[in-house]
Motif scaffolding. Structure first.
Motif, PDB file in Angstrom:
ATOM      1  N   ARG A   1     -13.882 -26.696 -14.094  1.00 20.17           N
ATOM      2  CA  ARG A   1     -14.504 -25.544 -13.434  1.00 20.17           C
ATOM      3  C   ARG A   1     -13.700 -25.097 -12.227  1.00 20.17           C
ATOM      4  N   ALA A   2     -13.002 -26.017 -11.593  1.00 19.33           N
ATOM      5  CA  ALA A   2     -12.195 -25.684 -10.410  1.00 19.33           C
ATOM      6  C   ALA A   2     -10.773 -25.286 -10.784  1.00 19.33           C
ATOM      7  N   ASN A   3     -10.502 -25.179 -12.097  1.00 15.76           N
ATOM      8  CA  ASN A   3      -9.170 -24.770 -12.564  1.00 15.76           C
ATOM      9  C   ASN A   3      -8.086 -25.702 -12.031  1.00 15.76           C
ATOM     10  N   GLY A   4      -8.420 -26.993 -11.942  1.00 13.34           N
ATOM     11  CA  GLY A   4      -7.460 -28.001 -11.501  1.00 13.34           C
ATOM     12  C   GLY A   4      -7.375 -28.181 -10.003  1.00 13.34           C
ATOM     13  N   ASN A   5      -8.087 -27.395  -9.243  1.00 14.22           N
ATOM     14  CA  ASN A   5      -8.045 -27.486  -7.780  1.00 14.22           C
ATOM     15  C   ASN A   5      -8.893 -28.680  -7.337  1.00 14.22           C
ATOM     16  N   GLN A   6      -8.239 -29.722  -6.812  1.00 12.74           N
ATOM     17  CA  GLN A   6      -8.952 -30.953  -6.468  1.00 12.74           C
ATOM     18  C   GLN A   6      -9.879 -30.768  -5.267  1.00 12.74           C
ATOM     19  N   THR A   7      -9.487 -29.896  -4.329  1.00 15.72           N
ATOM     20  CA  THR A   7     -10.355 -29.640  -3.165  1.00 15.72           C
ATOM     21  C   THR A   7     -11.681 -29.039  -3.603  1.00 15.72           C
ATOM     22  N   LEU A   8     -11.582 -28.040  -4.492  1.00 22.65           N
ATOM     23  CA  LEU A   8     -12.796 -27.405  -4.991  1.00 22.65           C
ATOM     24  C   LEU A   8     -13.590 -28.370  -5.874  1.00 22.65           C
ATOM     25  N   ALA A   9     -12.903 -29.148  -6.709  1.00 26.35           N
ATOM     26  CA  ALA A   9     -13.590 -30.094  -7.591  1.00 26.35           C
ATOM     27  C   ALA A   9     -14.373 -31.120  -6.774  1.00 26.35           C
ATOM     28  N   ALA A  10     -13.773 -31.596  -5.687  1.00 26.26           N
ATOM     29  CA  ALA A  10     -14.468 -32.552  -4.823  1.00 26.26           C
ATOM     30  C   ALA A  10     -15.710 -31.907  -4.204  1.00 26.26           C
ATOM     31  N   ARG A  11     -15.532 -30.619  -3.848  1.00 26.81           N
ATOM     32  CA  ARG A  11     -16.672 -29.898  -3.261  1.00 26.81           C
ATOM     33  C   ARG A  11     -17.813 -29.765  -4.274  1.00 26.81           C
ATOM     34  N   LEU A  12     -17.472 -29.478  -5.521  1.00 28.21           N
ATOM     35  CA  LEU A  12     -18.486 -29.349  -6.561  1.00 28.21           C
ATOM     36  C   LEU A  12     -19.206 -30.670  -6.811  1.00 28.21           C
ATOM     37  N   LEU A  13     -18.480 -31.786  -6.675  1.00 32.61           N
ATOM     38  CA  LEU A  13     -19.055 -33.109  -6.909  1.00 32.61           C
ATOM     39  C   LEU A  13     -19.790 -33.653  -5.688  1.00 32.61           C
ATOM     40  N   GLY A  14     -19.594 -33.002  -4.528  1.00 34.07           N
ATOM     41  CA  GLY A  14     -20.257 -33.469  -3.321  1.00 34.07           C
ATOM     42  C   GLY A  14     -19.615 -34.703  -2.726  1.00 34.07           C
ATOM     43  N   ILE A  15     -18.298 -34.901  -2.970  1.00 34.78           N
ATOM     44  CA  ILE A  15     -17.583 -36.052  -2.415  1.00 34.78           C
ATOM     45  C   ILE A  15     -16.339 -35.554  -1.675  1.00 34.78           C
ATOM     46  N   SER A  16     -15.681 -36.454  -0.943  1.00 34.89           N
ATOM     47  CA  SER A  16     -14.462 -36.079  -0.234  1.00 34.89           C
ATOM     48  C   SER A  16     -13.281 -36.055  -1.207  1.00 34.89           C
ATOM     49  N   GLN A  17     -12.230 -35.362  -0.809  1.00 32.78           N
ATOM     50  CA  GLN A  17     -11.054 -35.307  -1.674  1.00 32.78           C
ATOM     51  C   GLN A  17     -10.398 -36.686  -1.844  1.00 32.78           C
ATOM     52  N   PRO A  18     -10.313 -37.508  -0.777  1.00 33.83           N
ATOM     53  CA  PRO A  18      -9.764 -38.874  -0.975  1.00 33.83           C
ATOM     54  C   PRO A  18     -10.589 -39.681  -1.992  1.00 33.83           C
ATOM     55  N   ALA A  19     -11.927 -39.503  -1.962  1.00 30.98           N
ATOM     56  CA  ALA A  19     -12.768 -40.222  -2.918  1.00 30.98           C
ATOM     57  C   ALA A  19     -12.485 -39.757  -4.339  1.00 30.98           C
ATOM     58  N   LEU A  20     -12.234 -38.469  -4.511  1.00 29.72           N
ATOM     59  CA  LEU A  20     -11.901 -37.951  -5.837  1.00 29.72           C
ATOM     60  C   LEU A  20     -10.557 -38.501  -6.308  1.00 29.72           C
ATOM     61  N   SER A  21      -9.578 -38.524  -5.398  1.00 28.15           N
ATOM     62  CA  SER A  21      -8.244 -39.056  -5.753  1.00 28.15           C
ATOM     63  C   SER A  21      -8.350 -40.521  -6.182  1.00 28.15           C
ATOM     64  N   LYS A  22      -9.188 -41.264  -5.484  1.00 25.51           N
ATOM     65  CA  LYS A  22      -9.374 -42.673  -5.837  1.00 25.51           C
ATOM     66  C   LYS A  22     -10.003 -42.808  -7.218  1.00 25.51           C
ATOM     67  N   ARG A  23     -10.987 -41.936  -7.515  1.00 26.14           N
ATOM     68  CA  ARG A  23     -11.654 -41.960  -8.813  1.00 26.14           C
ATOM     69  C   ARG A  23     -10.673 -41.612  -9.930  1.00 26.14           C
ATOM     70  N   LEU A  24      -9.781 -40.641  -9.684  1.00 22.25           N
ATOM     71  CA  LEU A  24      -8.791 -40.235 -10.688  1.00 22.25           C
ATOM     72  C   LEU A  24      -7.821 -41.378 -10.976  1.00 22.25           C
ATOM     73  N   LYS A  25      -7.427 -42.105  -9.948  1.00 17.36           N
ATOM     74  CA  LYS A  25      -6.530 -43.257 -10.145  1.00 17.36           C
ATOM     75  C   LYS A  25      -7.191 -44.311 -11.001  1.00 17.36           C
ATOM     76  N   MET A  26      -8.502 -44.550 -10.746  1.00 15.21           N
ATOM     77  CA  MET A  26      -9.232 -45.541 -11.539  1.00 15.21           C
ATOM     78  C   MET A  26      -9.342 -45.103 -13.004  1.00 15.21           C
ATOM     79  N   MET A  27      -9.512 -43.799 -13.220  1.00 13.37           N
ATOM     80  CA  MET A  27      -9.627 -43.296 -14.603  1.00 13.37           C
ATOM     81  C   MET A  27      -8.320 -43.442 -15.345  1.00 13.37           C
ATOM     82  N   HIS A  28      -7.191 -43.310 -14.664  1.00 14.42           N
ATOM     83  CA  HIS A  28      -5.900 -43.339 -15.325  1.00 14.42           C
ATOM     84  C   HIS A  28      -5.241 -44.711 -15.323  1.00 14.42           C
ATOM     85  N   SER A  29      -5.921 -45.686 -14.691  1.00 14.51           N
ATOM     86  CA  SER A  29      -5.321 -47.022 -14.634  1.00 14.51           C
ATOM     87  C   SER A  29      -5.643 -47.828 -15.890  1.00 14.51           C
TER      88      SER A  29
END
Length: 471
Positions: free
Chosen positions: A443-471
């Motif tokens: 929905r954010a067209n790949g924009n991590q700042t907007l995606a974090a905003r949509l999820l209600g979390i911080s951008q660092p928290a989203l980056s951490k979640r993405l690392k866990m998904m790809h590990s």
């Protein structure tokens, strides 16, 4: 000449005494403000007149040659049931009065009654017929949900069903001479609604808007009613009030909830008597304008607190429109966004920018306490600073975060329904989190700042979640 209070409402006077017809006509014109009057001295002609003219009320003498008043009343009730009838009689006879009421008469008056009694009965009958007609019109509009004059609402951008219902109601009551109360939060567009009502009213005069917030009683009276020369110190010249400026048009009083009690008394008298006195003048002037009022406050609550007169409240709410908040019609956000982008670009002399794909979705997560006005301000601010073809998301993110920080938790999005309530088998926490992240990024067209905003979390928290998904 007395203005026509009910310009489209025909009144038929039937009496075999020409002098009484002339006297009653003059009384209704001067005391009732009714000019659309037809007279008839032969009761045999009543039905042909009703067939030829739009008559809403018949004032019928009871004792006449050829056909009696009772006979004519029975014919009217059978062939023109929507036409009201007020019976006039030279005698106060209870049995006759009861018989006439059973035949369908609205009221029974004696010719020796005080003038005020007869005029009051006539005005009540007119109002009853108007209310019945308005109810039928409103019901028809709301059932069909079709607008006869959609162009009157061209300044209001919406596709929302509740707003279209408001438009249908406005079309039904626009020509009514009774006051209209527009309620709704600040920024929803109450003045645009008033403008649409004025366009649909058919009034020849202009729309005059007065914001009464902060006006003390003296300034309120001077603003609305004007003054004559020498009315007070400094009144070197006479000045027309806003009521007179709005003659044959519409007077729109905004923020009516802030009106002081003394000013409320003056407004109530204006509505009841349909006349007013300019400051320093002993001769009254007639009200010749439709009155529309608006407020973002709850008048019923203020009335309960003793801060708003009950009689004025019920007088103002004869017709009432509640304009829904933007958060109650989130489907309008993409339409309004596109409209304001074009408007802002033209106003600022720029080419209309392309919004990011996820901008409308992002804005729909915000409750917009300032409603449409707040969205417009956001868009203008973003367009004023943008440089590239694609509009920046950053300006909107900062505006929303700043507004939420200032207002606190009250602007948070409303509670959402449980998306898993219909699942037979629940996903694991890890799977559910992964699905949410993927949907937010899409929905954010790949924009991590907007995606974090949509999820209600911080951008660092989203980056951490993405690392866990790809590990």
């Amino acid at each position: 000449m007395t203005e026509t209070l009910y310009p489209d409402f025909g009144v038929l006077l039937v009496d075999d005494e020409p002098d009484w017809l002339g006297s009653l006509t003059l009384t209704l014109e001067t005391a009732g403000g009714i000019n659309n009057i037809t007279t008839c001295s032969d009761s045999r002609q009543v039905l042909s007149i009703l067939e030829e003219k739009r008559i809403g009320l018949v004032i019928l003498d009871l004792t006449m040659p050829y056909l009696s008043g009772e006979e004519v009343l029975a014919q009217i009730a059978e062939r023109y049931p929507d036409t009201a009838v007020v019976i006039l009689s030279g005698l106060n006879q209870l049995e006759t009065a009861v018989r006439c009421m059973r035949l369908g008469a609205f009221d029974y008056c004696v010719k020796t009654d005080e003038e005020e009694r007869i005029v009051g009965s006539v005005l009540r009958a007119i109002r009853m017929v108007e209310m019945r007609s308005e109810f039928q019109e409103v019901s028809s509009r709301l059932i069909s949900r079709e607008l006869s004059h959609p162009e009157a609402f061209s300044a209001i951008v919406t596709g929302d069903r509740s707003m279209l219902d408001v438009f249908a109601y406005i079309e039904a009551v626009a020509k009514s001479p009774q006051p209209l109360l527009i309620t709704g939060e600040s920024g929803v567009g109450k003045e645009l609604i008033a403008q649409a009502v004025h366009r649909l009213s058919g009034c020849r005069g202009k729309l005059v808007t007065v914001n009464v917030a902060g006006l003390d009683d003296t300034v309120f009276a001077d603003t609305l009613f004007g003054h004559v020369r020498g009315a007070f110190t400094g009144a070197d010249q006479a000045r027309r009030g806003m009521v007179e400026e709005a003659s044959d048009g519409t007077l729109f009083l905004d923020e009516i909830g802030d009106l002081s009690i003394p000013s409320q008394v003056k407004l109530l008298r204006l509505l009841q008597e349909r006349e007013y006195f300019p400051l320093g003048c002993d001769l009254p002037k007639r009200l010749k304008a439709r009155i529309i009022v608006a407020t973002h406050q709850s008048l019923s609550a203020k009335e309960g607190e003793g801060k708003f007169r009950r009689d004025l409240y019920y007088r103002l709410r004869t017709h009432r429109v509640q304009v829904p908040a933007l958060r109650e019609r989130r489907g309008d956000i993409p339409l309004l966004l596109d409209h304001f982008l074009a408007e802002a670009a033209e106003a600022l002399g720029k080419k209309k920018p392309t919004p990011p794909k996820g901008l409308a979705q992002f804005l729909s997560t915000y409750s917009f306490p300032g409603n449409v006005r707040e969205l417009k301000a956001m868009v203008y601010d973003a367009v004023s600073v943008h440089r590239d073809r694609m509009l920046s998301m950053e300006s909107f993110v900062k505006a929303v975060e700043s507004a939420q920080a200032e207002a606190g938790p009250s602007t948070a999005a409303p509670p959402k329904q449980n998306p898993f309530s219909g699942f037979d088998e629940l996903p694991t926490f890890s799977d559910a989190a992964a699905f949410l992240v993927q949907e937010a990024l899409a929905r954010a067209n790949g924009n991590q700042t907007l995606a974090a905003r949509l999820l209600g979390i911080s951008q660092p928290a989203l980056s951490k979640r993405l690392k866990m998904m790809h590990s």
